[in-house]
Design a protein around this motif. Structure first.
Motif, short mmCIF file in Angstrom:
data_model
loop_
_atom_site.label_atom_id
_atom_site.label_comp_id
_atom_site.label_asym_id
_atom_site.label_seq_id
_atom_site.Cartn_x
_atom_site.Cartn_y
_atom_site.Cartn_z
N LEU A 107 0.75 -1.11 0.14
CA LEU A 107 0.06 0.03 0.14
C LEU A 107 1.01 1.23 0.00
O LEU A 107 1.75 1.33 0.82
N CYS A 108 0.81 2.18 -0.90
CA CYS A 108 1.74 3.06 -1.29
C CYS A 108 0.83 4.51 -1.05
O CYS A 108 -0.22 4.51 -1.71
N THR A 109 1.26 5.38 -0.30
CA THR A 109 0.75 6.67 0.01
C THR A 109 1.78 7.58 -0.36
O THR A 109 2.80 7.74 -0.11
N VAL A 110 1.25 8.89 -1.26
CA VAL A 110 2.10 9.82 -1.59
C VAL A 110 1.52 11.13 -1.27
O VAL A 110 0.31 11.33 -1.46
N VAL A 111 2.57 11.99 -0.56
CA VAL A 111 2.13 13.31 -0.22
C VAL A 111 2.95 14.39 -0.75
O VAL A 111 4.10 13.94 -0.78
N PRO A 112 2.62 15.27 -1.57
CA PRO A 112 1.12 15.53 -2.02
C PRO A 112 0.72 14.63 -2.93
O PRO A 112 1.66 13.87 -3.78
N ALA A 113 -0.51 14.64 -3.53
CA ALA A 113 -0.80 13.69 -4.54
C ALA A 113 -0.25 13.96 -5.88
O ALA A 113 0.47 15.19 -6.09
N GLY A 114 -0.07 13.14 -7.00
CA GLY A 114 0.43 13.52 -8.24
C GLY A 114 1.17 12.41 -8.82
O GLY A 114 1.10 12.29 -10.11
N LEU A 115 1.82 11.73 -8.09
CA LEU A 115 2.45 10.50 -8.67
C LEU A 115 1.64 9.59 -9.10
O LEU A 115 1.96 8.69 -10.24
N GLU A 116 0.26 9.41 -8.75
CA GLU A 116 -0.53 8.52 -9.29
C GLU A 116 -0.96 9.11 -10.72
O GLU A 116 -1.26 8.12 -11.38
N ASN A 117 -0.90 10.19 -11.14
CA ASN A 117 -1.22 10.56 -12.63
C ASN A 117 0.18 10.07 -13.26
O ASN A 117 -0.23 10.01 -14.59
N LEU A 118 1.40 10.21 -12.88
CA LEU A 118 2.52 9.72 -13.44
C LEU A 118 2.22 7.99 -14.04
O LEU A 118 2.23 7.70 -14.90
N PHE A 119 1.86 7.33 -12.88
CA PHE A 119 1.41 6.18 -13.04
C PHE A 119 0.40 5.65 -14.30
O PHE A 119 0.35 5.07 -14.90
N ASP A 120 -0.67 6.83 -14.29
CA ASP A 120 -1.72 6.68 -15.07
C ASP A 120 -1.27 6.99 -16.51
O ASP A 120 -1.89 6.30 -17.43
N GLU A 121 -0.20 7.77 -16.59
CA GLU A 121 0.25 8.18 -18.06
C GLU A 121 1.27 7.02 -18.36
O GLU A 121 1.47 6.74 -19.81
N ILE A 122 2.14 6.41 -17.51
CA ILE A 122 2.79 5.19 -18.29
C ILE A 122 2.19 4.01 -18.25
O ILE A 122 2.71 3.20 -18.91
N GLY A 123 1.18 3.75 -17.29
CA GLY A 123 0.47 2.44 -17.11
C GLY A 123 -0.30 2.11 -18.54
O GLY A 123 -0.60 3.16 -19.26
N THR A 124 -0.72 1.07 -18.32
CA THR A 124 -1.65 0.58 -19.36
C THR A 124 -2.67 -0.11 -18.76
O THR A 124 -2.76 -1.06 -17.56
#
Length: 163
Positions: A107-124
């Motif tokens: 379970l990964c928490t990132v502060v502030p948010a934003g890294l999840e958008n990187l995952f969204d862009e590089i992920g499939t």
């Protein structure tokens, strides 16, 4: 500001194939006013990201199942079920790899948010239980990943950077 309580069930959230694993964005910055994001990571044996740093993001990992080897510039350590890792602000280079024979779940928490958008862009986009291969590292893919690093204030290092 929205004060509604969010309840996200186990099959909800956006599921992405990232770095050979499945990353489920449980809650994104869109739902937390940019304060934080939480991502569930299912990492197959041998899976995990290349060494990287993101100085403007604090990242915390709670190992829910299995074990992973975390590497930093100061060494490496196996982190097992119920272990916790805190990557503070400041850009410490880090990576992890599932060196076991079983799947690991973090379970990964990132502060502030934003890294999840990187995952969204590089992920499939993926389906539950579907583990997609890591995309081939073509010149076009390398250029794309460099652009993503710049966009999100991250720096990625060669896979063997931390030994």
């Amino acid at each position: 500001m929205d004060s509604t309580i969010s309840i996200i069930n186990k099959n909800e959230g956006k599921l992405l194939g990232v770095a050979g694993g499945n990353y489920r964005i449980i809650i994104s910055g869109k739902e937390t006013n940019g304060n934080y994001a939480v991502i569930e990571m299912i990492v197959p044996p041998g899976g995990g990201p290349s060494p990287h740093a993101h100085p403007n993001t604090q990242e915390m990992f709670h190992v829910l199942e299995g074990e992973v080897e975390f590497k930093t510039e100061t060494g490496k350590q196996i982190v097992s079920k119920d272990g916790f890792v805190n990557i503070p602000f400041g850009g410490t280079i880090h990576c992890f790899k599932n060196t076991s024979e079983k799947y690991a779940r973090l379970l990964c928490t990132v502060v502030p948010a934003g890294l999840e958008n990187l995952f969204d862009e590089i992920g499939t986009p993926a389906l539950p239980g579907q583990f997609l291969p890591v995309p081939e590292l073509t010149e076009k893919r390398k250029e794309f990943l460099k652009e993503i690093d710049l966009k999100y204030g991250q720096k990625t290092y060669p896979p063997d950077f931390l030994g």
